[in-house]
Motif scaffolding. Sequence first.
Motif, PDB file in Angstrom:
ATOM      1  N   ALA A 100      21.680 -12.008 -48.998  1.00  0.00           N
ATOM      2  CA  ALA A 100      21.576 -10.986 -50.043  1.00  0.00           C
ATOM      3  C   ALA A 100      20.252 -10.223 -49.936  1.00  0.00           C
ATOM      4  CB  ALA A 100      21.703 -11.629 -51.425  1.00  0.00           C
ATOM      5  N   ALA A 101      19.164 -10.956 -49.625  1.00  0.00           N
ATOM      6  CA  ALA A 101      17.857 -10.302 -49.495  1.00  0.00           C
ATOM      7  C   ALA A 101      17.852  -9.316 -48.325  1.00  0.00           C
ATOM      8  CB  ALA A 101      16.761 -11.356 -49.309  1.00  0.00           C
ATOM      9  N   ASN A 102      18.437  -9.730 -47.197  1.00  0.00           N
ATOM     10  CA  ASN A 102      18.482  -8.842 -46.033  1.00  0.00           C
ATOM     11  C   ASN A 102      19.314  -7.589 -46.314  1.00  0.00           C
ATOM     12  OD1 ASN A 102      16.898 -10.566 -44.479  1.00  0.00           O
ATOM     13  ND2 ASN A 102      18.671 -11.716 -43.715  1.00  0.00           N
ATOM     14  N   LYS A 103      20.442  -7.762 -46.992  1.00  0.00           N
ATOM     15  CA  LYS A 103      21.302  -6.612 -47.300  1.00  0.00           C
ATOM     16  C   LYS A 103      20.612  -5.657 -48.285  1.00  0.00           C
ATOM     17  CE  LYS A 103      25.977  -5.399 -48.784  1.00  0.00           C
ATOM     18  NZ  LYS A 103      26.200  -4.558 -47.603  1.00  0.00           N
ATOM     19  N   ARG A 105      17.398  -5.373 -48.758  1.00  0.00           N
ATOM     20  CA  ARG A 105      16.276  -4.737 -48.075  1.00  0.00           C
ATOM     21  C   ARG A 105      16.747  -3.573 -47.195  1.00  0.00           C
ATOM     22  NH1 ARG A 105      14.178  -9.014 -46.532  1.00  0.00           N
ATOM     23  NH2 ARG A 105      15.057  -9.192 -44.445  1.00  0.00           N
ATOM     24  N   SER A 106      17.874  -3.788 -46.509  1.00  0.00           N
ATOM     25  CA  SER A 106      18.426  -2.726 -45.675  1.00  0.00           C
ATOM     26  C   SER A 106      18.880  -1.535 -46.514  1.00  0.00           C
ATOM     27  CB  SER A 106      19.598  -3.273 -44.855  1.00  0.00           C
ATOM     28  OG  SER A 106      20.197  -2.255 -44.093  1.00  0.00           O
ATOM     29  N   GLU A 107      19.546  -1.813 -47.636  1.00  0.00           N
ATOM     30  CA  GLU A 107      20.004  -0.728 -48.504  1.00  0.00           C
ATOM     31  C   GLU A 107      18.830   0.011 -49.136  1.00  0.00           C
ATOM     32  OE1 GLU A 107      22.715  -2.310 -51.315  1.00  0.00           O
ATOM     33  OE2 GLU A 107      24.363  -2.525 -49.866  1.00  0.00           O
ATOM     34  N   LYS A 108      17.771  -0.722 -49.481  1.00  0.00           N
ATOM     35  CA  LYS A 108      16.604  -0.066 -50.051  1.00  0.00           C
ATOM     36  C   LYS A 108      15.955   0.870 -49.043  1.00  0.00           C
ATOM     37  CE  LYS A 108      12.128  -0.964 -52.235  1.00  0.00           C
ATOM     38  NZ  LYS A 108      11.147  -1.993 -52.651  1.00  0.00           N
ATOM     39  N   GLN A 109      15.872   0.424 -47.794  1.00  0.00           N
ATOM     40  CA  GLN A 109      15.298   1.276 -46.752  1.00  0.00           C
ATOM     41  C   GLN A 109      16.164   2.516 -46.523  1.00  0.00           C
ATOM     42  OE1 GLN A 109      14.795  -0.698 -43.013  1.00  0.00           O
ATOM     43  NE2 GLN A 109      13.569   0.938 -42.114  1.00  0.00           N
ATOM     44  N   TRP A 110      17.483   2.322 -46.553  1.00  0.00           N
ATOM     45  CA  TRP A 110      18.397   3.449 -46.378  1.00  0.00           C
ATOM     46  C   TRP A 110      18.258   4.448 -47.521  1.00  0.00           C
ATOM     47  CZ3 TRP A 110      23.175   4.711 -49.009  1.00  0.00           C
ATOM     48  CH2 TRP A 110      23.900   5.705 -48.379  1.00  0.00           C
ATOM     49  N   LEU A 111      18.161   3.936 -48.765  1.00  0.00           N
ATOM     50  CA  LEU A 111      17.967   4.816 -49.915  1.00  0.00           C
ATOM     51  C   LEU A 111      16.620   5.528 -49.842  1.00  0.00           C
ATOM     52  CD1 LEU A 111      19.364   2.598 -52.825  1.00  0.00           C
ATOM     53  CD2 LEU A 111      20.383   4.682 -51.889  1.00  0.00           C
ATOM     54  N   TYR A 112      15.605   4.833 -49.361  1.00  0.00           N
ATOM     55  CA  TYR A 112      14.278   5.454 -49.225  1.00  0.00           C
ATOM     56  C   TYR A 112      14.324   6.605 -48.224  1.00  0.00           C
ATOM     57  CZ  TYR A 112       9.304   5.945 -48.226  1.00  0.00           C
ATOM     58  OH  TYR A 112       8.031   6.442 -48.037  1.00  0.00           O
ATOM     59  N   GLN A 113      15.042   6.386 -47.110  1.00  0.00           N
ATOM     60  CA  GLN A 113      15.175   7.457 -46.128  1.00  0.00           C
ATOM     61  C   GLN A 113      15.933   8.642 -46.709  1.00  0.00           C
ATOM     62  OE1 GLN A 113      13.737   7.609 -43.180  1.00  0.00           O
ATOM     63  NE2 GLN A 113      12.836   5.579 -43.363  1.00  0.00           N
ATOM     64  N   ARG A 114      16.964   8.361 -47.481  1.00  0.00           N
ATOM     65  CA  ARG A 114      17.709   9.455 -48.123  1.00  0.00           C
ATOM     66  C   ARG A 114      16.838  10.199 -49.128  1.00  0.00           C
ATOM     67  NH1 ARG A 114      23.593   8.244 -50.265  1.00  0.00           N
ATOM     68  NH2 ARG A 114      23.410  10.501 -50.469  1.00  0.00           N
ATOM     69  N   GLU A 115      16.019   9.474 -49.874  1.00  0.00           N
ATOM     70  CA  GLU A 115      15.120  10.126 -50.826  1.00  0.00           C
ATOM     71  C   GLU A 115      14.119  11.021 -50.103  1.00  0.00           C
ATOM     72  OE1 GLU A 115      13.307   7.122 -53.163  1.00  0.00           O
ATOM     73  OE2 GLU A 115      15.114   6.668 -54.327  1.00  0.00           O
ATOM     74  N   LEU A 116      13.613  10.548 -48.963  1.00  0.00           N
ATOM     75  CA  LEU A 116      12.691  11.379 -48.188  1.00  0.00           C
ATOM     76  C   LEU A 116      13.384  12.645 -47.698  1.00  0.00           C
ATOM     77  CD1 LEU A 116      10.692   8.815 -45.988  1.00  0.00           C
ATOM     78  CD2 LEU A 116       9.873  10.101 -47.961  1.00  0.00           C
ATOM     79  N   MET A 117      14.612  12.502 -47.210  1.00  0.00           N
ATOM     80  CA  MET A 117      15.347  13.657 -46.725  1.00  0.00           C
ATOM     81  C   MET A 117      15.650  14.626 -47.866  1.00  0.00           C
ATOM     82  SD  MET A 117      19.055  13.795 -44.812  1.00  0.00           S
ATOM     83  CE  MET A 117      19.883  13.285 -46.332  1.00  0.00           C
ATOM     84  N   LEU A 118      16.075  14.082 -49.021  1.00  0.00           N
ATOM     85  CA  LEU A 118      16.375  14.926 -50.172  1.00  0.00           C
ATOM     86  C   LEU A 118      15.125  15.652 -50.654  1.00  0.00           C
ATOM     87  CD1 LEU A 118      18.360  15.890 -52.323  1.00  0.00           C
ATOM     88  CD2 LEU A 118      17.825  13.843 -53.657  1.00  0.00           C
ATOM     89  N   ASP A 119      14.000  14.949 -50.702  1.00  0.00           N
ATOM     90  CA  ASP A 119      12.753  15.584 -51.122  1.00  0.00           C
ATOM     91  C   ASP A 119      12.348  16.682 -50.142  1.00  0.00           C
ATOM     92  OD1 ASP A 119      10.292  15.436 -52.953  1.00  0.00           O
ATOM     93  OD2 ASP A 119       9.386  15.248 -50.972  1.00  0.00           O
TER      94      ASP A 119
END
Length: 434
Positions: A100-103, A105-119
């Motif tokens: 669960a922690a690995n999943k 963490r992966s989803e958080k990184q993916w959301l962070y990348q999307r936030e950077l792209m959206l910004d």
Amino acid sequence: MKHAAPPFSPVYAAVILAVIIGFTPLWWLTELSLVYLLPLFVLTLAICCWLTHLAVGRLSRSLDAIKIGLLNFKDGDFANTLTYHAKDPLGELCTLYNEAANKLRSEKQWLYQRELMLDKVLQSTPEIILLVNDHHQVVFSNYAARDFFHSSSRLEGASLDDLLQQAPSGVSDAMNEQREGLFTLSQKGHELETWHQSTGEILLNNQHHTLFILKPMTRELSRQEVAVWKKVIRIISHELNNSIGPISSMLHSGKILSENVNEPRLSRVFATTSERIAHLTEFVQGYGKFAKLPEPKPVKINVVALINTLQQQWPFHFEQNGEGVLLADEVQLEQLLINLIKNAHESSSPKEDIEVTLTLRRQDVVIDVTDRGQGMSEAVLSNALIPFYSTKNAGSGLGLALCREIAEAHHGQIALQNRQGGGLRVRVILPAQH
């Protein structure tokens, strides 16, 4: 950090109770005296408690680790994993925790990348984006919004009411009323601009927010308008050319057939017809030049030579501010200046009051053509750049329209403004090309 089990937990109580129950028959069935039984009871109880401590302590530490990990989950930290891998139910629980922690963490990184792209998208868009909370405070803005409100710093935390007090006329009413659609605004030194506003209500952190999106539409509407006019001009030119050719041929044949006819009025008829055909041909060619303006080919322009050439045809004062290189399509820029200077001379302005000012800046090039003529009424100012519109008896209505087409082909803009004390200022702004 090691966490021991509480000394009087139910587990210890159960162990002590089991030892007591196990020794109870010995008190009645064995012949050993209390001197032997009591140390044996204490030793057995100690060994059982020690073994229980080892088992419960390990379980307690594992549960504490899971508890700390879940608290980290609550705080959004998914970096910690558990090292317990035994093949027992606790090991399976730790394995599920790590997965669960690995999943997460992966989803958080993916959301962070999307936030950077959206910004990145929001910050680079030319549209003005403002997110305002129910207290009329800005909680998000992009670079276009800061430029629009002439702010050198972030707008977050600023009051929308304070920003609108310094905004161009027309923006305040549109944003206060939160109306969807087109609105117009005027800025000093620029022509009337058309904008489109979109609004929306957003519930963020259980608080109502209003999203404003303002999009400049002047250039897009002008582009569509010019495209329509060009299509009309091409159709008219095609039809006129189809008629001019046969008429010219028939006129030539008529002249030949009437050579032996003694009728002086025929010569006047043929002369007038030829003159009108020539005028109509010139008319069609002029409009064709507007409808088929080629893509500009910027080159380094010798400003001194260009101005000297123009001053030989029309007298005017010239002033240059700043240092730099003027890059533009030389033929088109010369045509633009000819049209503007010619209009200035036809405005009843004294020749000595006609001036061309060239300002070279880092980001753009500004060309001002000023006069002290009659100026323009508000109605004329709003229509002067439209093709076919002219206040002159013999005007084609293409001079200023062609100037706007040339300016926009260079990704620039043109604006007309009456001057204080009389006269007109035509300002052409071209982006600097490096």
